[in-house]
Design a protein around this motif. Sequence first.
Motif, PDB file in Angstrom:
ATOM      1  N   ASN A   1      20.015  82.457  44.672  1.00 60.51           N
ATOM      2  CA  ASN A   1      18.637  81.897  44.373  1.00 60.51           C
ATOM      3  C   ASN A   1      18.656  81.473  42.896  1.00 60.51           C
ATOM      4  O   ASN A   1      17.722  81.808  42.025  1.00 60.51           O
ATOM      5  CB  ASN A   1      17.536  82.936  44.143  1.00 60.51           C
TER       6      ASN A   1
ATOM      7  N   ALA B   1      19.704  77.700  42.350  1.00 57.45           N
ATOM      8  CA  ALA B   1      19.799  76.575  42.288  1.00 57.45           C
ATOM      9  C   ALA B   1      18.759  75.941  41.533  1.00 57.45           C
ATOM     10  O   ALA B   1      17.621  76.778  40.998  1.00 57.45           O
ATOM     11  CB  ALA B   1      19.603  75.796  43.598  1.00 57.45           C
TER      12      ALA B   1
ATOM     13  N   ASP C   1      16.892  71.855  44.303  1.00 57.97           N
ATOM     14  CA  ASP C   1      17.829  72.566  44.816  1.00 57.97           C
ATOM     15  C   ASP C   1      19.374  72.431  44.901  1.00 57.97           C
ATOM     16  O   ASP C   1      19.927  72.402  45.749  1.00 57.97           O
ATOM     17  CB  ASP C   1      17.427  72.721  46.511  1.00 57.97           C
TER      18      ASP C   1
ATOM     19  N   THR D   1      23.895  77.272  52.360  1.00 57.19           N
ATOM     20  CA  THR D   1      23.632  75.941  51.612  1.00 57.19           C
ATOM     21  C   THR D   1      22.858  75.353  52.877  1.00 57.19           C
ATOM     22  O   THR D   1      23.282  74.861  53.855  1.00 57.19           O
ATOM     23  CB  THR D   1      24.744  75.077  51.239  1.00 57.19           C
TER      24      THR D   1
ATOM     25  N   GLN E   1      15.435  70.198  54.493  1.00 61.10           N
ATOM     26  CA  GLN E   1      14.623  71.233  53.913  1.00 61.10           C
ATOM     27  C   GLN E   1      13.948  72.275  55.109  1.00 61.10           C
ATOM     28  O   GLN E   1      13.630  73.090  54.959  1.00 61.10           O
ATOM     29  CB  GLN E   1      13.316  70.200  53.488  1.00 61.10           C
TER      30      GLN E   1
ATOM     31  N   GLN F   1      15.785  75.412  54.998  1.00 63.77           N
ATOM     32  CA  GLN F   1      15.608  76.416  54.039  1.00 63.77           C
ATOM     33  C   GLN F   1      14.798  77.615  54.154  1.00 63.77           C
ATOM     34  O   GLN F   1      13.456  77.214  54.840  1.00 63.77           O
ATOM     35  CB  GLN F   1      14.924  75.368  52.697  1.00 63.77           C
TER      36      GLN F   1
ATOM     37  N   TRP G   1      14.861  78.331  45.831  1.00 60.48           N
ATOM     38  CA  TRP G   1      15.739  78.144  44.953  1.00 60.48           C
ATOM     39  C   TRP G   1      17.268  78.364  45.412  1.00 60.48           C
ATOM     40  O   TRP G   1      18.201  78.657  44.956  1.00 60.48           O
ATOM     41  CB  TRP G   1      15.888  79.133  43.647  1.00 60.48           C
ATOM     42  N   THR G   2      17.589  78.011  46.792  1.00 59.43           N
ATOM     43  CA  THR G   2      18.793  78.304  47.447  1.00 59.43           C
ATOM     44  C   THR G   2      19.149  76.958  47.477  1.00 59.43           C
ATOM     45  O   THR G   2      18.667  75.795  47.566  1.00 59.43           O
ATOM     46  CB  THR G   2      18.710  78.665  48.890  1.00 59.43           C
ATOM     47  N   PRO G   3      20.627  76.572  47.202  1.00 63.77           N
ATOM     48  CA  PRO G   3      20.937  75.212  46.975  1.00 63.77           C
ATOM     49  C   PRO G   3      20.799  74.428  48.709  1.00 63.77           C
ATOM     50  O   PRO G   3      21.113  74.827  49.617  1.00 63.77           O
ATOM     51  CB  PRO G   3      22.431  75.306  46.601  1.00 63.77           C
TER      52      PRO G   3
ATOM     53  N   GLN H   1      22.003  67.014  45.036  1.00 69.03           N
ATOM     54  CA  GLN H   1      22.753  68.390  45.505  1.00 69.03           C
ATOM     55  C   GLN H   1      24.172  68.085  45.736  1.00 69.03           C
ATOM     56  O   GLN H   1      25.096  68.642  45.430  1.00 69.03           O
ATOM     57  CB  GLN H   1      22.108  68.758  46.909  1.00 69.03           C
TER      58      GLN H   1
END
Length: 369
Positions: A34, A36, A41, A65, A69, A72, A76-78, A85
């Motif tokens: 968490n 990114a 992100d 990753t 969206q 997710q 804050w995960t990439p 990105q």
Amino acid sequence: MSSSAEPQPKLFTPLSAGDIDLRNRVVMAPLTRNRATPGSDAPNALNVAYYRQRASAGLIISEGTQISQQGQGYIWTPGIHSPAQIEGWKAVTEAVHAEGGKIVAQIWHVGRVSHVSLQPGNKAPVAPSAILAPTKTYLESGFVPVSQPRALAAEELSGIVADYTRAAENAREAGFDGIELHGANGYLIDQFLKDGTNRRTDAYGGSIENRLRFPLEVVDAVTKAIGKGRVGIRVSPVSPANGVSDTDPQAVFDRLAAELGARGLAFLHVVEGATGGPRDIAPFDYLALRRAFGGVYIANNGFDRETAIEAVESGRVDAVAFGKAFIANPDLVERLKRNAPLNTLQTETLYGGDARGYTDYPFLAEKAA
């Protein structure tokens, strides 16, 4: 080292996984941290430093990753679905390659393990069936219960397969050596596989063949896009992570492994037992799984130096993935080789934050100094 030295354990010898050549069999497991860039992100300079430090691993599997969206589940995960990105990940892969390392992107759709605040338009998360997960997610405010999901319509699935495919293509554009599909720990692919979370009555639910349909559609699409020798998958047959279960996991995962083996995937990465918990949580024959797959088998969960060396020497596994040990020990491979002591993990800095508990763990040489 003199020529009379004892041969090194097989754990520290090279291995080819499909089209990916590993310099040793110590794999860095995917680890959500968490960190990114908030808002985009996208990976950032801190992430570059973190992965560069750990590039002596035979293979780094990136943190989960998200492919979109919708995919997710945590703040804050990439991701790997926007130009920013992709550019962020390019800096990571270049840093790892500059150190002689190899890295694959773990591409991820969380399915029902999400919160409306993370979803496009604050909509409900999606799942095979509208069953609430008995778990929490991580938001800016800390850990909160996940939101009630809605069941995906069959006609939506091709769009998600397309998202996986684009993510795989974006990973290659970003310089990754390949991808790992996240099929473990109660996320979307795992939700389709297991009858506790998949109660569908259409072609994607019911029989084992039907529950394998969506996962194999994803596998077939990404292998077509980037080549089978650059695609692996992670599974967790008996892990109860995020509230998943199955009445006959051996039958499901033996069949899945056979299908994956027939497709010539680069590797099968298996969480043996409960994710981050006991290995003997439920009876399961991992050797049968390995035989059904027939290719490179990476084992994960609760290994230490002794058990990892033994597992590889015996031929039970081809490589071993370490998680928490790699968080606290950037030079884990060297420490395992020397049988040196390991740094202590700081659990309070696992999720979110800055360099503390992320890039400031000491290397052996620093400790000696």
